[in-house]
Design a protein around this motif. Structure first.
Motif, PDB file in Angstrom:
ATOM      1  N   ASP A  14       0.703  -0.987   0.046  1.00 39.79           N
ATOM      2  CA  ASP A  14      -0.041   0.024   0.092  1.00 39.79           C
ATOM      3  C   ASP A  14       0.958   1.250  -0.097  1.00 39.79           C
ATOM      4  N   LEU A  15       1.923   1.122   0.345  1.00 38.49           N
ATOM      5  CA  LEU A  15       3.100   2.186   0.539  1.00 38.49           C
ATOM      6  C   LEU A  15       3.199   2.827  -1.031  1.00 38.49           C
ATOM      7  N   LEU A  16       3.476   1.679  -1.925  1.00 38.29           N
ATOM      8  CA  LEU A  16       4.117   1.875  -3.180  1.00 38.29           C
ATOM      9  C   LEU A  16       3.171   2.818  -4.197  1.00 38.29           C
ATOM     10  N   ARG A  17       3.831   3.473  -5.184  1.00 33.09           N
ATOM     11  CA  ARG A  17       2.985   4.080  -6.240  1.00 33.09           C
ATOM     12  C   ARG A  17       3.819   4.035  -7.474  1.00 33.09           C
ATOM     13  N   CYS A  18       3.082   3.864  -8.542  1.00 38.35           N
ATOM     14  CA  CYS A  18       3.745   3.471  -9.691  1.00 38.35           C
ATOM     15  C   CYS A  18       5.080   4.567 -10.131  1.00 38.35           C
ATOM     16  N   PRO A  19       6.203   4.362 -10.472  1.00 41.00           N
ATOM     17  CA  PRO A  19       7.149   5.530 -10.910  1.00 41.00           C
ATOM     18  C   PRO A  19       6.832   6.165 -11.928  1.00 41.00           C
ATOM     19  N   ALA A  20       6.040   5.423 -12.843  1.00 39.56           N
ATOM     20  CA  ALA A  20       5.627   6.130 -14.159  1.00 39.56           C
ATOM     21  C   ALA A  20       4.588   7.045 -14.022  1.00 39.56           C
ATOM     22  N   PRO A 154       9.097   6.301  -5.117  1.00 38.51           N
ATOM     23  CA  PRO A 154       7.904   5.602  -5.531  1.00 38.51           C
ATOM     24  C   PRO A 154       6.858   5.075  -4.570  1.00 38.51           C
ATOM     25  N   LEU A 155       6.643   6.303  -3.550  1.00 40.36           N
ATOM     26  CA  LEU A 155       6.059   6.073  -2.328  1.00 40.36           C
ATOM     27  C   LEU A 155       5.104   7.023  -2.241  1.00 40.36           C
TER      28      LEU A 155
END
Length: 283
Positions: A14-20, A154-155
């Motif tokens: 849940d911490l991660l976000r798409c770096p693109a 990416p967070l």
């Protein structure tokens, strides 16, 4: 054979976000992470996720440096450093904290924090895939992700209770963005006395810049204020192999060869370990 989804990565997903896309969440998709827009990122069979995009980071420890670091840290010579970092974290947050270790290396220091916090989860970021192979196995609640500290993380915003930075590069603006308002930044760095005996014997070793503390203060002050600083200084007894690994695990390895060390004759069997560990709160 399909790569099983790492349980520790599931804890921190849940911490991660798409770096693109920068804002969209990532979901597991077999041996990968995928965002709703279709951007996909591999999960290595060693258990870490690779989120690096575009131009690859040029820094990061190579296999020899990682192996030397793993051997040296296993001796316990840096255990007091690990202990003070873990204690500063434990004094500031709850047992259920989220800890992000930037420049996590083999995961040694992150694992020490998680050992002190029975309900915490950890996420380590590093550019070295060799180090991440070990970091992904360093603790059953520690996930590992390939990322460059100098890029936007990416967070998601405000999701970390602690950002841990031990002997690693720093990105103050990103530290501030990912920390909760009540969060803590823990920075551990060497003093000018760190490994003085060894640096005196091996002049080609990288030295500690006398202006390092002033630069750190200037970089962090717009985002953070000091809560407490502790100095850890002690004498460590080392074998010759320990000394060789100590040099080989640091940036000095790029300047000093085994032949250089052999030419130095007798290497010191005791060195001064000297670091400052500071806990910061967000401004």
């Amino acid at each position: 054979m399909p790569v099983p989804f790492p349980p520790a990565l599931d804890l921190s997903l849940d911490l991660l976000r798409c770096p693109a896309c920068r804002t969209r969440r990532l979901r597991p998709d077999h041996a990968a992470l995928r965002c709703p827009m279709g951007h996909a990122f591999d999960i290595a069979r060693h258990g870490y996720a690779s989120l690096l995009t575009g131009t690859r980071a040029t820094s990061g420890d190579d296999a020899a440096m990682v192996q030397a670091r793993d051997r040296f840290l296993s001796t316990g010579s840096y255990a007091p450093i690990r202990e003070v970092g873990a204690r500063l974290v434990a004094d500031a947050v709850s047992e259920q904290a989220t800890v992000v270790d930037v420049g996590c290396g083999t995961g040694y220091y992150l694992a020490g924090v998680l050992d002190h916090l029975s309900g915490a989860r950890g996420l380590g970021l590093d550019t070295s895939v060799r180090a991440l192979r070990l970091a992904a196995r360093a603790h059953d609640r520690a996930a590992a992700v390939a990322w460059d500290v100098f890029r936007p993380f990416p967070l998601a915003d405000g999701t970390a209770d602690v950002v841990l930075d031990v002997f690693a590069p720093r990105n103050p603006a990103e530290f501030h963005r990912v920390l909760r308002p009540t969060g803590r930044l823990i920075v551990v760095r060497p003093t000018g006395r760190h490994l003085a005996e060894l640096r005196g014997q091996v002049p080609a070793m990288v030295t500690v810049d006398p202006a390092k503390e002033q630069r750190l203060h200037r970089a962090l002050t717009p985002f953070f204020e000091v809560v407490v600083t502790e100095q850890v200084e002690y004498s460590a007894t080392l074998s010759r192999l320990d000394v060789l690994d100590l040099v080989a695990m640091t940036p000095s390895a790029r300047h000093v060869s085994r032949a250089d060390l052999n030419d130095c004759g007798t290497l010191p069997d005791r060195v001064t370990v000297s670091v400052l560990a500071t806990a910061y709160r967000t401004r």
